[in-house]
Write a protein that holds these residues in place. Structure first.
Motif, PDB file in Angstrom:
ATOM      1  N   UNK A   1       5.939  -1.492   0.181  1.00 55.14           N
ATOM      2  CA  UNK A   1       5.656   0.033   0.031  1.00 55.14           C
ATOM      3  C   UNK A   1       4.554   0.380  -1.205  1.00 55.14           C
ATOM      4  N   UNK A   2       4.899  -0.202  -2.236  1.00 54.30           N
ATOM      5  CA  UNK A   2       3.992  -0.188  -3.493  1.00 54.30           C
ATOM      6  C   UNK A   2       2.472  -0.420  -3.127  1.00 54.30           C
ATOM      7  N   UNK A   3       2.260  -1.724  -2.127  1.00 57.56           N
ATOM      8  CA  UNK A   3       0.958  -1.811  -1.924  1.00 57.56           C
ATOM      9  C   UNK A   3       0.373  -0.968  -0.862  1.00 57.56           C
ATOM     10  N   UNK A   4       1.285  -0.601   0.031  1.00 58.69           N
ATOM     11  CA  UNK A   4       0.882   0.563   0.959  1.00 58.69           C
ATOM     12  C   UNK A   4       0.404   1.992   0.105  1.00 58.69           C
ATOM     13  N   UNK A   5       1.149   2.183  -0.869  1.00 55.34           N
ATOM     14  CA  UNK A   5       0.733   3.474  -1.865  1.00 55.34           C
ATOM     15  C   UNK A   5      -0.515   3.272  -2.654  1.00 55.34           C
ATOM     16  N   UNK A   6      -0.725   2.030  -3.140  1.00 55.46           N
ATOM     17  CA  UNK A   6      -1.636   1.661  -4.090  1.00 55.46           C
ATOM     18  C   UNK A   6      -3.032   1.618  -3.221  1.00 55.46           C
ATOM     19  N   UNK A   7      -2.912   0.950  -1.861  1.00 59.41           N
ATOM     20  CA  UNK A   7      -4.168   0.929  -1.104  1.00 59.41           C
ATOM     21  C   UNK A   7      -4.666   2.352  -0.589  1.00 59.41           C
ATOM     22  N   UNK A   8      -3.719   3.263  -0.409  1.00 62.85           N
ATOM     23  CA  UNK A   8      -3.887   4.588  -0.099  1.00 62.85           C
ATOM     24  C   UNK A   8      -4.361   5.366  -1.069  1.00 62.85           C
TER      25      UNK A   8
END
Length: 81
Positions: free
Chosen positions: A15-22
Motif C-alpha cells: 500500500x505504501x509503495x503504491x502511495x509513494x509511486x503515485x
C-alpha cells in the motif's frame, strides 16, 4: 518478528509503495498498477489482521481491497481515449 508481523508488513508495504509511486508521479492514481498494489496490499494486511483477530483493521483493509477491486474493474471497462 513473527509470521503474522511479516505478513502484515508485506501488505502495508505494498500500500505504501503504491502511495509513494503515485505521489512522485511514477504511476497514475487511476492506473491498473496502483489498483493492483492496493488490492494485494489491502488483502494481505486484512488477512494479517484477521490472524491476530484485530477486527477494526480487518474491516479497514478488507474495505480498502474491495474498493480497489471495484476501481480496477471500472478502469478496465472504461473505453480508452
Amino acid at each position: 518478528m513473527n509470521t503474522t508481523d511479516i505478513i502484515g508488513t508485506i501488505g502495508v508495504s505494498l500500500i505504501l509503495i503504491a502511495y509513494f509511486l503515485n505521489i512522485f508521479s511514477l504511476i497514475k492514481k487511476d492506473g491498473n498498477l496502483f489498483y493492483i498494489l492496493n488490492i494485494f496490499g489491502g488483502a494481505i494486511a486484512c488477512f494479517s489482521s484477521y490472524l491476530i483477530r484485530f477486527w477494526p483493521f480487518v474491516i479497514l483493509e478488507g474495505t480498502w481491497a474491495v474498493i480497489s477491486v471495484v476501481a480496477l474493474l471500472k478502469s478496465i471497462k472504461k473505453p480508452q481515449d
